[in-house]
Design a protein around this motif. Structure first.
Motif, PDB file in Angstrom:
ATOM      1  N   LEU A  45      42.714  27.234  49.932  1.00 28.79           N
ATOM      2  CA  LEU A  45      42.290  27.646  48.602  1.00 28.79           C
ATOM      3  C   LEU A  45      42.076  29.143  48.469  1.00 28.79           C
ATOM      4  O   LEU A  45      41.593  29.601  47.453  1.00 28.79           O
ATOM      5  N   GLY A  46      42.385  29.895  49.484  1.00 28.74           N
ATOM      6  CA  GLY A  46      42.203  31.324  49.354  1.00 28.74           C
ATOM      7  C   GLY A  46      40.743  31.700  49.515  1.00 28.74           C
ATOM      8  O   GLY A  46      39.913  30.894  49.915  1.00 28.74           O
ATOM      9  N   ASN A  47      40.449  32.940  49.179  1.00 25.63           N
ATOM     10  CA  ASN A  47      39.115  33.438  49.477  1.00 25.63           C
ATOM     11  C   ASN A  47      38.100  33.199  48.375  1.00 25.63           C
ATOM     12  O   ASN A  47      37.037  33.788  48.360  1.00 25.63           O
ATOM     13  N   LEU A  48      38.452  32.368  47.396  1.00 29.06           N
ATOM     14  CA  LEU A  48      37.478  32.125  46.334  1.00 29.06           C
ATOM     15  C   LEU A  48      36.386  31.190  46.813  1.00 29.06           C
ATOM     16  O   LEU A  48      35.316  31.130  46.235  1.00 29.06           O
ATOM     17  N   GLY A  49      36.672  30.456  47.865  1.00 25.50           N
ATOM     18  CA  GLY A  49      35.668  29.547  48.396  1.00 25.50           C
ATOM     19  C   GLY A  49      35.535  28.347  47.489  1.00 25.50           C
ATOM     20  O   GLY A  49      35.171  28.473  46.321  1.00 25.50           O
ATOM     21  N   LEU A  50      35.888  27.230  47.987  1.00 22.52           N
ATOM     22  CA  LEU A  50      35.778  26.030  47.164  1.00 22.52           C
ATOM     23  C   LEU A  50      34.341  25.543  47.245  1.00 22.52           C
ATOM     24  O   LEU A  50      33.922  24.970  48.239  1.00 22.52           O
ATOM     25  N   LEU A  51      33.586  25.845  46.211  1.00 21.23           N
ATOM     26  CA  LEU A  51      32.228  25.324  46.169  1.00 21.23           C
ATOM     27  C   LEU A  51      32.350  23.946  45.541  1.00 21.23           C
ATOM     28  O   LEU A  51      32.942  23.814  44.475  1.00 21.23           O
ATOM     29  N   SER A  52      31.805  22.973  46.157  1.00 21.97           N
ATOM     30  CA  SER A  52      31.982  21.642  45.595  1.00 21.97           C
ATOM     31  C   SER A  52      31.365  21.593  44.201  1.00 21.97           C
ATOM     32  O   SER A  52      31.821  20.881  43.331  1.00 21.97           O
ATOM     33  N   LYS A 385      43.610  49.256  42.904  1.00 26.04           N
ATOM     34  CA  LYS A 385      42.791  48.194  43.527  1.00 26.04           C
ATOM     35  C   LYS A 385      42.757  46.945  42.629  1.00 26.04           C
ATOM     36  O   LYS A 385      41.701  46.429  42.239  1.00 26.04           O
ATOM     37  N   ILE A 386      43.952  46.500  42.308  1.00 22.60           N
ATOM     38  CA  ILE A 386      44.090  45.365  41.388  1.00 22.60           C
ATOM     39  C   ILE A 386      43.629  44.074  42.073  1.00 22.60           C
ATOM     40  O   ILE A 386      43.983  43.806  43.222  1.00 22.60           O
ATOM     41  N   ASN A 387      42.818  43.297  41.343  1.00 20.79           N
ATOM     42  CA  ASN A 387      42.299  42.039  41.893  1.00 20.79           C
ATOM     43  C   ASN A 387      43.109  40.828  41.437  1.00 20.79           C
ATOM     44  O   ASN A 387      43.214  39.834  42.148  1.00 20.79           O
ATOM     45  N   LEU A 415      43.609  42.043  46.266  1.00 26.46           N
ATOM     46  CA  LEU A 415      44.110  40.894  45.497  1.00 26.46           C
ATOM     47  C   LEU A 415      43.312  39.619  45.763  1.00 26.46           C
ATOM     48  O   LEU A 415      43.055  39.260  46.914  1.00 26.46           O
ATOM     49  N   ARG A 416      42.947  38.944  44.698  1.00 25.40           N
ATOM     50  CA  ARG A 416      42.212  37.692  44.816  1.00 25.40           C
ATOM     51  C   ARG A 416      42.971  36.527  44.166  1.00 25.40           C
ATOM     52  O   ARG A 416      42.952  35.406  44.630  1.00 25.40           O
ATOM     53  N   LYS A 441      45.109  35.178  51.665  1.00 21.86           N
ATOM     54  CA  LYS A 441      43.711  35.183  51.200  1.00 21.86           C
ATOM     55  C   LYS A 441      43.593  35.012  49.687  1.00 21.86           C
ATOM     56  O   LYS A 441      42.589  34.534  49.185  1.00 21.86           O
ATOM     57  N   ALA A 442      44.609  35.443  48.961  1.00 20.30           N
ATOM     58  CA  ALA A 442      44.547  35.304  47.500  1.00 20.30           C
ATOM     59  C   ALA A 442      45.070  33.926  47.102  1.00 20.30           C
ATOM     60  O   ALA A 442      45.836  33.317  47.838  1.00 20.30           O
ATOM     61  N   THR A 443      44.654  33.464  45.954  1.00 24.63           N
ATOM     62  CA  THR A 443      45.095  32.145  45.492  1.00 24.63           C
ATOM     63  C   THR A 443      46.276  32.291  44.542  1.00 24.63           C
ATOM     64  O   THR A 443      46.189  33.031  43.553  1.00 24.63           O
ATOM     65  N   VAL A 444      47.351  31.594  44.839  1.00 25.52           N
ATOM     66  CA  VAL A 444      48.495  31.591  43.922  1.00 25.52           C
ATOM     67  C   VAL A 444      48.219  30.563  42.827  1.00 25.52           C
ATOM     68  O   VAL A 444      47.926  29.400  43.119  1.00 25.52           O
TER      69      VAL A 444
END
Ligand code: 6R9
Length: 683
Positions: A45-52, A385-387, A415-416, A441-444
């Motif tokens: 899931l990338g670096n957003l962290g899947l918080l349940s 520094k585009i996110n 990039l996120r 690390k970023a989510t597509v």
């Protein structure tokens, strides 16, 4: 298409597809069918962290958005938009009656919501727009306060030159901030913008001016792209020289970009920059009804005449705001870049309205991914520094060809979220985007939507849904997607099924009509499957419930993310005196997704030559625009017809794609014509 206007309708019925209730749709080949999508390719899931909790929050919000869309969107409308008069009504009307309205009695202004309110809330100094010009050194940043000043001046210039609330303003401009400011200035005074992509030809501009009854045109002397100059004012002059536009156009506002010499028609043409210097930076925003038109955007359909898709104010704005915030997991300090052109819906919703409604920093990119070299996007991401970065699979594929070295030279760690739009993203491109650009690390995020939907309707929400390469997963908030049996129109439940894609409930961002032709709106979108919005795409649902869009089921080609109607292409080909008949199809193309293949039957005694091929390409460029230029022109002494006289496009697609498995040709009136076409396609 036969050289006879009366037969146009017959052409639209090829392969039995008709926009009537219970149509028989023959599903087209999958885009990239030669390289099938992986059936299952779950990714991290990338670096957003899947918080349940986030997933749970989505599930409960989604459930309420579907169970009670009216309340769901009503609460958001009050919270997320600023109103002069709060609406008391939410959803009225419905899909079956083709009279959907949202927040009908509310009053607001789109431009105020995009700009003023952020300034009033103390965020006027925040960068609203980063302009990245054609040369990488040409960067200008505009704060919200600066945007308001420029937009107000443009709005005052329009008012003092006769533009009134409700007037349609055609905008044919390069990708500089002034295209965005002009759209916002229209919104500020209640004029309706009709942006025509700056790659369209003079004929296409004239058609759109005439169809929308537009008296005012915005353009610039020229445009810059990839180090080249594009003569925009000259193209506008040529468009207005055509009678259908000449009778309408009163004023042309010309911005300066390239400083080249242009013709000027006294009394009609005005240098915008000269007029702006004396305009006030204050212009009250017009009070607009939620259902007043905000803009028109023309798009290709399955007939020769492009449709003027009309979006209204309140619902569109709410949907643009909400999808931008949720689809990209937009955070307050994010630097956001969508590298589409403002001339397409992606630019409207995800460069202009969506980001600005959220008070975000949005990038306006004038150049191409390959200028000055193939590292341009990555250089830009590093510098700003585009996110959040949003592009199309065709651009990713064209950059992948250069290997991993160009992106590796840059720091892409900001990039996120990596968005994709325009067509299904094939797994090889998805992997490269995910692994090499996102560094794993970023989510597509694969966003499926259309000009008509106003904003995203299906995607994997970052931090919520596991991405799968090539699948847009399923409906976002308020979008109840259904797969229908193309023949019976019945909803197909369950997994591992295929049919046509439809939406079963109204959502605020949906287009309300086709300008001046509500009947066409009904017959195209709402009547084929009563009670549903019909998207015109085929889709399947895999074993885990993910949706895979398989491509258009009407006569529309999606080439490099551009929607091009085959009927429009055919009519420009048959306008050439040496072409008797033409049939155009899309075929799998490594970079463009779909290439444009034109089968032409020439007049008796004419042989295909390289010069004639060039002429025919030119005919398409001048009637539509360079982006529609055919990839293949194939001489067709005869076209494969069924005994009932319908062109078998399925076979034409396979021949163009070099597929030797042509399937059953026994139903053809003359099966021998196929062998000739196979040979000619190799030429
Ligand atoms: C936003 C935009 C719409 C058509 C649409 C479909 C195709 C767009 C897609 C996609 C699969 C995606 N399309 N995004 N297909 N996956 N993520 O492109 O609007 O120019 O109106 O085109 O593009 O075929 O029907 P528009």
């Amino acid at each position: 298409m036969l050289k006879c206007a009366a037969l146009l309708t017959a052409t639209c019925l090829v392969e039995g597809f008709a926009f009537t209730p219970s149509p028989t749709v023959s599903l087209p080949i999958l885009a990239h069918s030669s390289k099938p999508f992986r059936a299952d390719n779950p990714r991290r899931l990338g670096n957003l962290g899947l918080l349940s909790t986030k997933k749970t929050a989505f599930e409960s919000d989604y459930a309420s958005s579907i169970d009670n869309p009216s309340d769901y969107w009503f609460n958001l409308a009050k919270e997320k938009l600023d109103w002069y008069t709060q609406p008391t009504k939410s959803l009225t009307g419905g899909l079956a009656t083709a009279d959907v309205k949202w927040f009908e009695d509310g009053k607001l202004n789109a431009c105020y919501n995009c700009i003023d309110r952020h300034i009033e809330n103390g965020r006027g100094g925040k960068t609203a727009i980063i302009f990245e010009g054609d040369e990488p050194s040409d960067v200008t940043k505009y704060s919200y306060t600066e945007v308001l000043a420029r937009v107000s001046k443009i709005a005052n210039m329009m008012k003092s030159n006769g533009v009134k609330k409700g007037d349609v303003v055609t905008i044919y401009m390069p990708m500089t901030p002034d295209i965005i400011f002009s759209m916002l200035a229209c919104a500020r005074i209640g004029a309706v913008h009709s942006v025509v992509f700056a790659g369209f030809s003079e004929d296409a501009i004239a058609d759109r001016i005439a169809a929308s009854g537009s008296k005012f045109v915005f353009t610039s002397d020229g445009g810059l792209r990839g180090g080249r100059t594009i003569k925009l004012k000259q193209t506008v002059d040529n468009a207005i020289a055509k009678d259908r536009a000449k009778v309408l156009v009163e004023k042309v506002f010309v911005f300066k970009r390239t400083n080249e010499d242009v013709n000027f028609v006294d009394g009609r043409d005005l240098w915008a920059d000269d007029l702006l210097s004396s305009q006030s930076t204050e212009c009250p925003a017009e009070v607009m009804g939620a259902e007043d038109p905000l803009f028109i955007l023309y798009t290709s359909g399955s007939t020769g005449q492009p449709k003027g898709i009309l979006h209204t104010t309140g619902g569109y704005l709410l949907y643009a705001q909400h999808t931008t915030a949720t689809s990209f997991d937009l955070q307050p300090d994010d630097i956001y870049a969508c590298v589409a052109d403002a001339g397409w819906i992606t630019g409207h919703t995800y460069i202009c309205y969506g980001p600005l409604l959220n008070g975000a920093t949005s990038t306006v990119f004038e150049s191409t991914p390959l200028y000055p070299d193939e590292g341009r996007y990555w250089d830009m991401i590093q510098r700003h520094k585009i996110n959040i970065f949003y592009t199309a699979p065709t651009a990713i594929r064209s950059l992948m060809r250069f290997g991993d070295e160009p992106p590796k030279k840059y720091d892409l760690s900001s990039l996120r979220v990596l968005g994709s739009v325009g067509e299904p993203i094939n797994p090889a491109a998805w992997d490269w985007y995910n692994d090499v650009i996102g560094g794993g690390k970023a989510t597509v995020v694969d966003t499926y939507w259309q000009t008509e939907t106003g904003g995203h309707v299906a995607l994997n929400l970052p931090g919520v849904h596991e991405p799968k390469a090539g699948s847009c997963r399923g409906g976002t908030y308020g979008i109840d997607l259904a797969i229908l049996d193309p023949k019976s129109g019945e909803v197909i439940e369950g997994n591992d099924v295929e049919g046509v894609l439809a939406i079963s409930k109204p959502w605020p961002g949906m287009a309300r009509t086709c300008l001046g032709d509500h009947e066409r709106y009904k017959t195209t979108y709402l009547q084929p499957y009563p009670g549903f919005y019909f998207a015109g795409d085929g889709a399947r649902r895999d074993s885990s419930g993910y949706i895979w869009v398989t491509g258009r089921v009407d006569d529309v080609i999606n080439s490099s993310g551009h929607r091009i109607g085959t009927a429009e292409l055919e009519s420009s080909l048959v306008s050439h005196p040496l072409v008797a008949q033409a049939a155009v199809v899309g075929y799998p193309h490594d970079i463009k997704g779909e290439g444009v293949a034109c089968y032409c039957t020439l007049t008796k005694g004419t042989a295909m030559t390289d010069d004639l091929r060039k002429d025919l390409k030119q005919a398409v460029r001048s009637s539509i625009g360079p982006f529609a230029t055919p990839d293949m022109i194939i001489e067709a002494p005869a076209l494969p017809m069924t005994r009932s006289g319908k062109i078998m496009r399925r076979i034409l697609r396979k021949i163009a794609g070099g597929d030797t498995e042509l399937g059953d040709t026994s139903t053809l009136a003359d099966p021998t014509c196929v062998g000739v076409l196979v040979e000619n396609a190799k030429a």
